[in-house]
Design a protein around this motif. Structure first.
Motif, short mmCIF file in Angstrom:
data_model
loop_
_atom_site.label_atom_id
_atom_site.label_comp_id
_atom_site.label_asym_id
_atom_site.label_seq_id
_atom_site.Cartn_x
_atom_site.Cartn_y
_atom_site.Cartn_z
N ALA A 191 -31.25 -35.00 45.88
CA ALA A 191 -31.89 -33.70 46.05
C ALA A 191 -32.77 -33.38 44.83
N GLN A 192 -32.31 -33.76 43.62
CA GLN A 192 -33.15 -33.57 42.43
C GLN A 192 -34.45 -34.36 42.57
N ALA A 193 -34.33 -35.60 43.03
CA ALA A 193 -35.52 -36.43 43.20
C ALA A 193 -36.46 -35.82 44.24
N GLY A 194 -35.90 -35.25 45.30
CA GLY A 194 -36.72 -34.62 46.33
C GLY A 194 -37.47 -33.42 45.81
N ARG A 195 -36.81 -32.59 45.02
CA ARG A 195 -37.48 -31.43 44.45
C ARG A 195 -38.53 -31.85 43.42
N GLN A 196 -38.26 -32.94 42.72
CA GLN A 196 -39.25 -33.47 41.78
C GLN A 196 -40.49 -33.94 42.53
N GLN A 197 -40.27 -34.59 43.66
CA GLN A 197 -41.37 -35.12 44.46
C GLN A 197 -42.21 -34.00 45.08
N LEU A 198 -41.55 -32.97 45.59
CA LEU A 198 -42.25 -31.92 46.33
C LEU A 198 -42.78 -30.80 45.43
N PHE A 199 -42.01 -30.46 44.37
CA PHE A 199 -42.35 -29.28 43.58
C PHE A 199 -42.50 -29.56 42.09
N HIS A 200 -42.30 -30.81 41.66
CA HIS A 200 -42.34 -31.15 40.23
C HIS A 200 -41.32 -30.33 39.44
N LEU A 201 -40.19 -30.06 40.06
CA LEU A 201 -39.14 -29.28 39.44
C LEU A 201 -37.79 -29.92 39.71
N CYS A 202 -36.84 -29.66 38.83
CA CYS A 202 -35.44 -29.97 39.10
C CYS A 202 -34.59 -29.08 38.19
N THR A 203 -33.31 -29.05 38.43
CA THR A 203 -32.44 -28.12 37.73
C THR A 203 -31.53 -28.87 36.76
N ILE A 204 -31.40 -28.33 35.56
CA ILE A 204 -30.51 -28.92 34.56
C ILE A 204 -29.09 -28.95 35.10
N PRO A 205 -28.40 -30.09 35.05
CA PRO A 205 -27.06 -30.20 35.63
C PRO A 205 -25.92 -29.87 34.67
N GLY A 206 -26.20 -29.53 33.43
CA GLY A 206 -25.14 -29.16 32.51
C GLY A 206 -24.69 -30.27 31.58
N THR A 207 -25.10 -31.50 31.85
CA THR A 207 -24.76 -32.63 30.99
C THR A 207 -25.84 -33.69 31.11
N ASN A 208 -25.90 -34.57 30.11
CA ASN A 208 -26.86 -35.68 30.13
C ASN A 208 -28.30 -35.20 30.24
N TYR A 209 -28.68 -34.32 29.33
CA TYR A 209 -30.07 -33.86 29.30
C TYR A 209 -30.51 -33.60 27.87
N VAL A 210 -31.82 -33.55 27.69
CA VAL A 210 -32.42 -33.18 26.40
C VAL A 210 -33.37 -32.02 26.63
N ILE A 211 -33.50 -31.18 25.61
CA ILE A 211 -34.37 -30.01 25.71
C ILE A 211 -35.02 -29.77 24.35
N ARG A 212 -36.28 -29.37 24.36
CA ARG A 212 -36.98 -29.08 23.12
C ARG A 212 -36.37 -27.83 22.46
N ARG A 213 -36.06 -27.94 21.19
CA ARG A 213 -35.41 -26.84 20.51
C ARG A 213 -36.27 -25.58 20.46
N ASP A 214 -37.56 -25.74 20.22
CA ASP A 214 -38.42 -24.56 20.11
C ASP A 214 -38.46 -23.78 21.43
N ILE A 215 -38.44 -24.48 22.54
CA ILE A 215 -38.44 -23.80 23.84
C ILE A 215 -37.08 -23.17 24.11
N LEU A 216 -36.01 -23.86 23.72
CA LEU A 216 -34.67 -23.32 23.87
C LEU A 216 -34.53 -22.00 23.12
N GLU A 217 -35.07 -21.95 21.91
CA GLU A 217 -35.01 -20.71 21.14
C GLU A 217 -35.96 -19.66 21.70
N LYS A 218 -37.05 -20.12 22.29
CA LYS A 218 -38.02 -19.19 22.88
C LYS A 218 -37.42 -18.45 24.08
N VAL A 219 -36.60 -19.13 24.86
CA VAL A 219 -35.99 -18.48 26.03
C VAL A 219 -34.74 -17.69 25.66
N GLY A 220 -34.33 -17.77 24.39
CA GLY A 220 -33.20 -16.97 23.95
C GLY A 220 -31.86 -17.68 23.97
#
Length: 409
Positions: A191-220
């Protein structure tokens, strides 16, 4: 009529996501791994842990074995108000690997014990990395996972985060874990792959991910009221105009519940967390600023509200019609169409497991049939119980807390 429209709409959407995900998989299956730059960024890996003595040593050893340059990342364990022997085991590991590579933060009932989001925010304060990675305490990621995630993130400036794929480590433990293994393959990563294909989006699953620190702090940072902190922060990233990438070559293996009571408790937490996200963002549904999250909002609304009520109604009518007690003229309730829905569920789910080596078996086909008859119906009870529980917690103003999932040797 509402029940018929709701159910068939979700069935069609899930089928489209599966087909789109499979198309995405065929396009990417032979692609090479992304490459790190010669001077890779420093990464801080955060691991919230509450009473995880059974699994924490194996997890830490796995995280310290990444093929990412060892002088360019640190592992931070937030041992959050644990009452078991986690602190002692972590201290012994720290003696072996040193404080530069392994940092231990021990909280108590005053500073911690308030949920995963709070633990992550505590860890972030002591993190040195420009990129933050998160793993759950029961994970054993493959050696290349972090390197691939970071390389994928750096390849696109529009990406705020990149997520990997997770697999079921104890899939052969019980019938339930075999169900979860198929669910993970079909309704999680495909389902993540499908949303990536159709909308260029997917949802963070809570584990096994990386995120830019500056954006993380920007969103609070992480929302301490959110039980589904992964979905919640994903929505805020979308609203800033950034994307979340998906890289299935970065794989982690995690434990799943082996008994119904543990599974029920875990999935109830998911339901409560997603309902919180829906209500928090619902006012943006028809506003311009809510455009990036509109599909997800409508999908979650359909799944957790309309679909649940519709399935209860349709299952009741179906059972009563088979028994000859009631009769319906609505085509959506005809036995022939419901048989077609079952076949569509089985076929699309089976298609997804063909992407994984060793999963294409007759026994898994039989399990998919059982999933429709039993496992999928169990979600009704989870959704109903979770919704009632969420309302009760809001009425009594209960604070988010650790919902401990049982671990196994």
């Amino acid at each position: 009529m509402v029940a018929v429209i709701s159910i068939w709409s979700i069935l069609v959407i899930n089928l489209l996501l599966t087909l789109a995900g499979y198309t995405w998989y065929l396009r990417h299956v032979k692609r090479d791994e992304p490459k790190l730059p010669d001077d890779p960024p420093f990464v801080s890996i955060l691991v919230p842990a509450h009473n995880e003595e059974i699994v924490i040593v194996k997890t830490v050893l796995s995280l310290l074995s990444f093929d990412y340059p060892h002088d360019r990342y640190e592992v931070i364990i937030i041992n959050d108000n644990s009452t078991d022997h986690s602190a002692q085991k972590l201290a012994a590991l720290q003696e072996d690997f040193g404080t530069a590579r392994l940092k231990i933060i021990n909280t108590d009932s005053v500073t911690g014990g308030k949920g995963k989001s709070n633990a992550l925010n505590i860890g972030l304060k002591q993190a040195r990395g420009s990129i933050i990675s998160v793993y759950d305490a029961d994970n054993t990621p493959e050696a290349q996972a972090l390197r691939i995630l970071v390389a994928e993130l750096l390849a696109n400036d529009r990406q705020a985060a990149v997520i990997g794929k997770f697999r079921t480590r104890n899939k052969n433990a019980t019938l339930l874990t075999r169900f979860i293994n198929i669910e993970t393959l079909s309704f999680q990563w495909m389902a993540q792959a499908g949303r990536q294909q159709l909308f260029h989006l997917c949802t963070i699953p809570g584990t096994n991910y990386v995120i830019r620190r500056d954006i993380l702090e920007k969103v609070g940072q992480w929302d301490v009221k959110a039980l589904a902190e992964d979905t919640e922060i994903s929505f805020r990233i979308y609203r800033l105009g950034y994307r979340i990438g998906f890289q299935p070559l970065a794989v982690t293996w995690e434990q799943e519940p082996q008994t119904i009571d543990v599974w029920f408790h875990q999935r109830t937490r998911w339901v409560k967390g997603n309902i919180y996200v829906i209500l928090k963002n619902g006012k943006l549904l028809f506003k311009k600023e809510g455009r990036p999250i509109r599909f997800d909002l409508l999908y979650y609304l359909a799944v957790y509200f309309m679909l649940m009520l519709s399935l209860v109604l349709s299952d009741t009518v179906f059972v009563l019609s088979v028994a000859g007690i009631v009769h319906s003229n609505l085509q959506g309730f005809s036995n022939g169409l419901w048989l077609f829905a079952v076949v569509m569920f089985i076929a699309s789910t089976f298609l997804t497991i063909t992407t994984e080596r060793g999963e294409l078996t007759i026994s898994n086909l039989f399990l998919i049939v059982l999933m429709y008859l039993f496992y999928s119906q169990m979600w009704l009870a989870v959704a109903a119980y979770g919704m009632v529980g969420y309302i009760r917690e809001q009425v009594f103003h209960q604070q988010a807390k650790w919902y401990k999932t049982k671990r196994y040797q």
